[in-house]
Design a protein around this motif. Structure first.
Motif, mmCIF file in Angstrom:
data_model
loop_
_atom_site.group_PDB
_atom_site.id
_atom_site.type_symbol
_atom_site.label_atom_id
_atom_site.label_comp_id
_atom_site.label_asym_id
_atom_site.label_seq_id
_atom_site.Cartn_x
_atom_site.Cartn_y
_atom_site.Cartn_z
ATOM 1 N N PHE A 90 0.808 -1.218 0.000
ATOM 2 C CA PHE A 90 0.000 0.000 0.000
ATOM 3 C C PHE A 90 0.842 1.270 0.000
ATOM 4 C CE2 PHE A 90 -2.470 -3.416 1.621
ATOM 5 C CZ PHE A 90 -3.604 -3.308 0.861
ATOM 6 N N SER A 189 -3.380 2.917 -2.389
ATOM 7 C CA SER A 189 -2.225 3.459 -1.686
ATOM 8 C C SER A 189 -2.693 4.229 -0.462
ATOM 9 C CB SER A 189 -1.437 4.400 -2.591
ATOM 10 O OG SER A 189 -0.967 3.700 -3.708
ATOM 11 N N ILE A 190 -1.886 4.169 0.540
ATOM 12 C CA ILE A 190 -2.210 4.908 1.751
ATOM 13 C C ILE A 190 -1.203 6.036 1.890
ATOM 14 C CG2 ILE A 190 -2.449 4.762 4.250
ATOM 15 C CD1 ILE A 190 -3.199 1.863 3.914
ATOM 16 N N ARG A 191 -1.753 7.207 2.179
ATOM 17 C CA ARG A 191 -0.914 8.388 2.089
ATOM 18 C C ARG A 191 0.234 8.382 3.084
ATOM 19 N NH1 ARG A 191 -4.178 13.635 2.698
ATOM 20 N NH2 ARG A 191 -3.562 13.331 4.845
ATOM 21 N N PHE A 192 -0.052 7.973 4.282
ATOM 22 C CA PHE A 192 1.007 8.130 5.285
ATOM 23 C C PHE A 192 2.115 7.096 5.143
ATOM 24 C CE2 PHE A 192 -0.339 4.605 7.722
ATOM 25 C CZ PHE A 192 -1.713 4.634 7.788
ATOM 26 N N LEU A 193 1.972 6.197 4.201
ATOM 27 C CA LEU A 193 3.063 5.251 3.973
ATOM 28 C C LEU A 193 4.044 5.768 2.938
ATOM 29 C CD1 LEU A 193 1.204 1.845 4.013
ATOM 30 C CD2 LEU A 193 2.543 2.884 5.809
ATOM 31 N N ARG A 194 3.804 6.986 2.470
ATOM 32 C CA ARG A 194 4.667 7.536 1.443
ATOM 33 C C ARG A 194 6.044 7.837 2.009
ATOM 34 N NH1 ARG A 194 4.260 12.374 -2.588
ATOM 35 N NH2 ARG A 194 3.301 13.605 -0.957
ATOM 36 N N THR B 412 1.422 16.947 1.127
ATOM 37 C CA THR B 412 0.576 15.960 1.801
ATOM 38 C C THR B 412 -0.294 15.162 0.846
ATOM 39 O OG1 THR B 412 -1.048 17.682 2.125
ATOM 40 C CG2 THR B 412 0.438 17.266 3.943
ATOM 41 N N ARG B 413 -0.325 15.557 -0.393
ATOM 42 C CA ARG B 413 -1.228 14.848 -1.303
ATOM 43 C C ARG B 413 -0.674 13.480 -1.659
ATOM 44 N NH1 ARG B 413 -5.450 17.335 -4.020
ATOM 45 N NH2 ARG B 413 -5.396 15.827 -5.685
ATOM 46 N N LEU B 414 -1.609 12.523 -1.763
ATOM 47 C CA LEU B 414 -1.213 11.181 -2.193
ATOM 48 C C LEU B 414 -0.752 11.222 -3.639
ATOM 49 C CD1 LEU B 414 -1.163 8.133 -1.659
ATOM 50 C CD2 LEU B 414 -3.512 8.046 -2.445
ATOM 51 N N LEU B 504 -8.352 -0.501 2.146
ATOM 52 C CA LEU B 504 -7.542 0.608 2.637
ATOM 53 C C LEU B 504 -7.909 0.976 4.066
ATOM 54 C CD1 LEU B 504 -7.019 3.114 -0.284
ATOM 55 C CD2 LEU B 504 -5.589 1.271 0.523
ATOM 56 N N MET B 507 -6.476 -1.511 6.344
ATOM 57 C CA MET B 507 -5.032 -1.363 6.513
ATOM 58 C C MET B 507 -4.713 -0.182 7.420
ATOM 59 S SD MET B 507 -3.525 -3.739 5.228
ATOM 60 C CE MET B 507 -4.079 -5.152 4.344
ATOM 61 N N GLU B 508 -5.489 0.874 7.248
ATOM 62 C CA GLU B 508 -5.265 2.020 8.127
ATOM 63 C C GLU B 508 -5.556 1.653 9.573
ATOM 64 O OE1 GLU B 508 -7.429 5.351 6.714
ATOM 65 O OE2 GLU B 508 -6.028 5.739 5.095
ATOM 66 N N ARG B 513 -3.639 4.280 12.263
ATOM 67 C CA ARG B 513 -3.515 5.701 11.950
ATOM 68 C C ARG B 513 -4.786 6.211 11.298
ATOM 69 N NH1 ARG B 513 1.620 8.619 11.810
ATOM 70 N NH2 ARG B 513 0.706 9.472 9.924
ATOM 71 N N ASP B 516 -7.105 9.332 5.266
ATOM 72 C CA ASP B 516 -8.263 9.882 4.555
ATOM 73 C C ASP B 516 -9.436 8.927 4.656
ATOM 74 O OD1 ASP B 516 -6.382 11.689 3.622
ATOM 75 O OD2 ASP B 516 -5.862 10.297 2.010
ATOM 76 N N ASN B 517 -9.091 7.648 4.570
ATOM 77 C CA ASN B 517 -10.168 6.682 4.528
ATOM 78 C C ASN B 517 -10.900 6.585 5.856
ATOM 79 O OD1 ASN B 517 -9.831 5.529 1.784
ATOM 80 N ND2 ASN B 517 -7.769 5.269 2.584
#
Lengths: 194, 846
Positions: A90, A189-194, B412-414, B504, B507-508, B513, B516-517
């Motif tokens: 992710f 994709s999960i943002r905070f894993l970037r 911060t954008r994906l 997602l 997973m979050e 954490r 967004d989701n």
């Protein structure tokens, strides 16, 4: 910084992990902390019931499938190494990083992300999403709102859409084809894993 | 040829236009004359004289221009503007280069010129009151109602940043920079203070949604870029108006009175007005949604409620001095989901089209009047420095603002906004009618240089709309901006999207954490639990799921295609032909059929049609002795019955297809859609679709299939029932399917005529034509019967009538819950029949 490196030292195979998943050490530490929180008894590995204990997860209709995705067939536990590797699916694709043609396909590549999604459907691991498998997922996700008959017709129609070789099941190839236009990198994709 | 047509239309337009023009001239005349009507000899004057009360005899016709003057002028202008649009759209090679908005402005120049020529003054111009109260609301409502909801909310952060911070940045910097240049001496001697410059900067920062949509819709940029530009321009209008009001208040206060307290008040009022307006919009959205729960009985005006309430939200916000544009924007965006679910599908369509008509209509008028307004000597105060610097600054600062904000956002954008998108975003800052409207309401007493500002605003509007509009397309192509990917609606896509979302969020959660989701999920949960309960009627709640929605939409589409395909073939009669013949029909034919039905049954009883039929087939076998396999003989025998049957069939068709219903009803839509009929069409569609899929999949020659299905048909119908009594028929064939055993044989009869005539035809002929075919060539085989291969390309709809049973297997809506894979089953039956097929066909063709 000292605490960071000391935590890193505690994790086995850190370098390999960073290499393989593309996570930064900070991510690995964050995941490690979380892993330890989940691993309440400190066994160094997680069981399905550890995942089941996550309160927020209870709402998720396809919870069981996702949890079982962490466990390779026949195994009842998942260690940190595998845990991170699953999470790495992710990680958003980084465009800036120079592509090394020799390196193996990264875990977060499009097709790996798709494979992960595919195996959520394909519970019997025969490489195909059969109608029944799809129906089960639909039943989980649509719940009470739709009648059984409607569910079935939706499942039929879905299979028809994707089924290219007319075997009444969706193979991975067909699955990928049906999602050709979808921006998987965005959706998986999960943002905070970037 | 096109040119000629265009010229003709232009001519027509001019003729139409000359009417308001003359009228305008007259109006001025009349105004001059005032109350003194006496001494004029023009036609109008004589006619107005007639209206004076001192009549001597009873007038037959009276010229009453003054009674209708205002609405008449309005209507004529609307007509003129729309004709302008018509002329603009005549030639697509022009509109592909110059955007329509630009063309309309140019048309406005011409019209303005004509008015000026007739009156020597500009008697018509866009009044801010008209613009803000009658033209703008519907545009904003339409834009927000048709906003891609999910995209909008998932990018709401970025949109807000651009709309709020970006607008403030633009207003401030443009104002300050202009003032600095003025101090530096670049504009000569002007009577403008720093606050007035800021006010001007504020009105200049309004990126116009109308102009932006008009341009971007033709360019087809990717959806994220589109929603960013569009959403920004929409919200930005609201912010601009708020900002404008704040600065306007400062200007009225005057420089010396402004202290820290006032500035803080200004900032507070900015937020109160902006967020208050948005909040009011949400309140109205809730009201609308709740109202549509109960409007089922007044379906005709259902759509009107939304328009009126939307307009009221605008006016209420205006009344409370909150941001009216933001109010109506949020009203539209928030209520769309619920009202679309609550209202009848037709009302939704009505609403959508009504809004489009209104929005497009007023948009056209706005652009034309932007052009017309320019032809006015009074407003033009030329100051080269001021004008050029304004244009320069709005472009430069917009680029700077957009790049800076995007740089922040990208952290911060994906999916980061890439550089080309940023350039297009900056370049897409078209100014339009809002800026003009705001400039027009400037108070000349407070701002002595109002006309300079107004003129400059107009020039900026022309510059951005025409010049940037024209260059936008090549620019986008040159930059290779990602274009929108046209993705069809697929169930796979929808279902997988859902899976991805769930994955997602899971997973979050596992990572512990809030991403967004997390927000999406919690909102969804909350929505399902409370919002839907409050805002949706129970029916709509049930069908709220968007996977089911997609499924439904796809089916509707199929239904449409099915009908279209049928129409192409020349007749819709195939829709009629079905297994819905009613009871007396069955009774009558049951007797006739006793003779020749048995052999049919025996033909069929040999085959295994699938799991759920087996027992009954065997039952039939016992009852009926095998007689004959000669199908030709059957054909001959059944001929009279056939005609008979068709007569009966005709009689038992749905009543709606005869024209015995009132075509007009005051309070209802034309009720041609009998629910049964709709269901029937729906069912058939499903079958036809599955059938075509089937044949494509199997590579089966339809001709083959068709010759065998009728047989199957006849045995299958009565058989299937007793075999599977628990089967449910959600789509309304219960009466037919559950009819008593005695009726079953007659049902077979119902199918027989079709079978007998169509067996050789292999699907080319339509049941509606059967009587004619039969009478003209009763005994011999027409040439097409002997060509098995010529029907491979028959449209599904054409094949349909002869394959109901097989299709019934396939049709998912009617399949029993317990049966195994329907398709597999159908495959099996096809496969099994294939070998048997040959002798039958052979027979037929000999």
């Amino acid at each position: 910084m000292g605490s960071t490196s000391s935590t890193l030292l505690k994790i086995p195979n850190v370098e390999e992990l960073v290499q393989e998943t593309g996570f930064s050490p900070a991510h690995i530490i964050r995941l490690y902390d979380r892993f330890k929180v989940l691993d309440k008894e400190g066994r160094g590995h997680l069981c399905p019931k550890d995942f089941g204990a996550i309160k927020e997860l209870a709402m998720n209709p396809i919870r069981d499938r996702i949890i079982s995705a962490f466990f390779s067939p026949g195994k009842e536990t998942v260690d940190f190494y595998t845990f991170v590797k699953i999470m790495a699916h992710f990680r958003p694709v980084d465009k800036d990083r120079p592509k090394d043609p020799n390196s193996p396909e990264p875990i977060n590549s499009r097709s790996n992300k798709l494979k992960f999604a595919f195996q959520l459907y394909d519970q019997d691991k025969d490489g195909k999403i059969s109608r029944d498998e799809l129906l089960k997922v639909l039943r989980d996700m649509l719940g009470m709102q739709v009648t059984e008959e409607q569910l079935e017709s939706i499942a039929d129609r879905t299979i028809q859409e994707a089924d290219l070789d007319r075997d009444d099941a969706i193979s991975f190839e067909e699955f990928r084809k049906s999602l050709e236009k979808v921006n998987i990198d965005h959706k998986m994709s999960i943002r905070f894993l970037r | 040829m096109a040119l000629l047509r265009q010229c003709a239309l232009l001519l027509a337009l001019l003729i139409v236009f000359s009417t308001p023009c003359k009228v305008a001239a007259l109006e001025v005349d009349i105004a001059e004359v005032g109350s003194n009507y006496s001494s004029k000899s023009t036609a109008t004057e004589t006619s107005t004289n007639v209206t004076t009360p001192t009549i001597t005899t009873l007038p037959i016709v009276i010229w009453k221009w003054h009674h209708v003057e205002t609405p008449y002028l309005v209507a004529l202008w609307i007509l003129t503007c729309w004709l302008c649009k018509l002329v603009c759209e005549l030639n697509h090679s022009i509109t592909s280069v110059i955007p329509e908005s630009g063309l309309l402005i140019m048309m406005g120049f011409i019209l303005g010129g004509i008015v000026w020529g007739a009156d020597q003054a500009q008697t018509f111009k866009l009044l801010p009151v008209n613009f803000f109260y009658y033209l703008l609301p519907q545009i904003v409502l339409d834009a927000s109602y048709c906003m891609p909801n999910k995209l909008f909310f998932s990018n709401l952060g970025a949109i807000l940043v651009h709309a709020v911070i970006g607008t403030c940045w633009n207003a401030g910097t443009v104002g300050v920079a202009l003032w600095a240049c003025y101090e530096w001496g670049a504009m000569g001697n002007l009577n403008i203070g720093p606050l007035q410059f800021l006010l001007f900067g504020a009105l200049m920062s309004a990126v116009d949604p109308v102009a932006v949509i008009a341009v971007f819709e033709e360019v087809h940029v990717n959806e994220v870029l589109y929603i960013l530009v569009f959403g920004e321009s929409l919200l930005n209008d609201g912010v601009t108006v708020v900002l404008y009001n704040v600065f306007d208040a400062f200007v009225s206060l005057g420089g010396p009175k402004i202290n820290a307290e006032e500035i803080i008040k200004g900032i507070i009022s900015f937020f109160v007005v902006a967020f208050g307006g948005s909040f009011l919009g949400v309140v109205f959205a809730i009201l609308i949604s709740m109202l549509t729960r109960v409007t089922k009985n007044v379906q005709v005006i259902e759509a009107g409620f939304i328009i009126v309430l939307g307009y009221l939200s605008y006016l209420t916000a205006e009344m409370l001095s909150l941001s009216a544009i933001l109010s109506i924007t949020f009203c539209g965006v928030c209520c769309q989901k619920y009202i679309n679910a609550n209202m009848d599908e037709k009302s939704v369509t009505t609403l959508r089209y009504t809004l489009k008509v209104m929005a497009n209509g007023s948009e056209t008028m706005i652009f034309v009047f932007l052009g017309v307004s320019a032809i006015d000597r009074n407003i033009w105060v030329w100051n080269t420095g001021f004008i050029l610097l304004t244009i320069l600054f709005i472009i430069v600062f917009r680029f700077m603002g957009v790049f800076f904000l995007n740089w922040l956002l990208n952290k911060t954008r994906l999916i980061p906004i890439d550089i080309t998108d940023q350039i297009v975003m900056s370049y897409g800052g078209l100014r339009g009618a809002v800026a003009y409207g705001l400039a027009a309401i400037l108070d000349e007493k407070k701002i002595p240089e109002k006309n300079l500002m107004l003129g400059t605003t107009l020039i900026v509007v022309y510059f951005t709309v025409v010049l940037q509009g024209i260059t936008m397309k090549p620019f986008v192509q040159w930059l290779k901006v990602k274009k929108a990917t046209i993705s069809d609606l697929t169930l796979n896509g929808k279902i997988n999207n859902r899976t991805f979302e769930h994955t997602l969020t899971a997973m979050e959660d596992i990572c512990g954490r809030m991403g967004d989701n997390w927000w999406t999920r919690h909102w969804k949960h909350f929505e399902e639990k409370y919002v839907c309960w409050l805002l949706m009627n129970s029916d709509a709640r049930k069908h709220n799921d968007n996977i089911f929605g997609a499924f439904h939409k796809l089916n509707l589409e199929d239904a449409k295609n099915y009908v279209t395909a049928g129409e192409k073939k020349g007749s819709l009669a195939f829709i009629r032909n079905d297994d819905n013949a009613s009871v007396d029909f069955k009774k009558k034919l049951a007797l006739d059929y006793a003779n020749f039905m048995p052999d049919m049954m025996s033909d069929m009883s040999e085959y295994d049609f699938g799991i759920d039929n087996v027992p009954v087939v065997s039952g039939m076998k016992n009852q009926i002795p095998s007689v004959s396999l000669d199908i030709h003989e059957q054909d001959r025998k059944s001929m009279p019955d056939d005609l008979n049957a068709h007569h009966l069939l005709e009689q038992h068709l749905y009543k709606s297809r005869r024209f015995n219903r009132p075509t007009y009803s005051r309070s209802h839509y034309k009720s041609s859609e009998n629910p049964d009929e709709m269901q029937e069409i729906f069912q058939r569609t499903m079958r036809s679709r599955l059938e075509s899929f089937k044949s494509a999949k199997m590579g089966v020659n339809p001709a083959k299939k068709l010759s065998k299905h009728p047989k199957k048909d006849s045995s299958h119908k009565p058989n299937g029932k007793p075999a599977d009594p628990n089967r449910t028929y959600p789509y309304g064939d219960e009466d037919f399917e559950y009819s008593a055993d005695s009726a079953s044989s007659s049902e077979i009869a119902g199918h027989f005529p079709r079978r007998s005539t169509n067996t050789p035809g292999a699907g080319v002929d339509n049941p509606a034509f059967i009587p004619e075919v039969d009478t003209s060539a009763p005994m011999r085989n027409p040439p097409w019967q002997t060509e098995p291969g010529n029907n491979t390309a028959v449209a599904p709809s054409q094949r349909l009538p002869w394959t109901p049973t097989n299709l019934r297997h396939l049709a998912p809506l009617r399949r029993s819950a317990r049966s195994a894979d329907s398709i597999a089953m159908a495959d099996a039956s096809v496969d099994e029949e294939a070998p048997e097929e040959k002798p039958g066909k052979h027979n037929t063709r000999l």
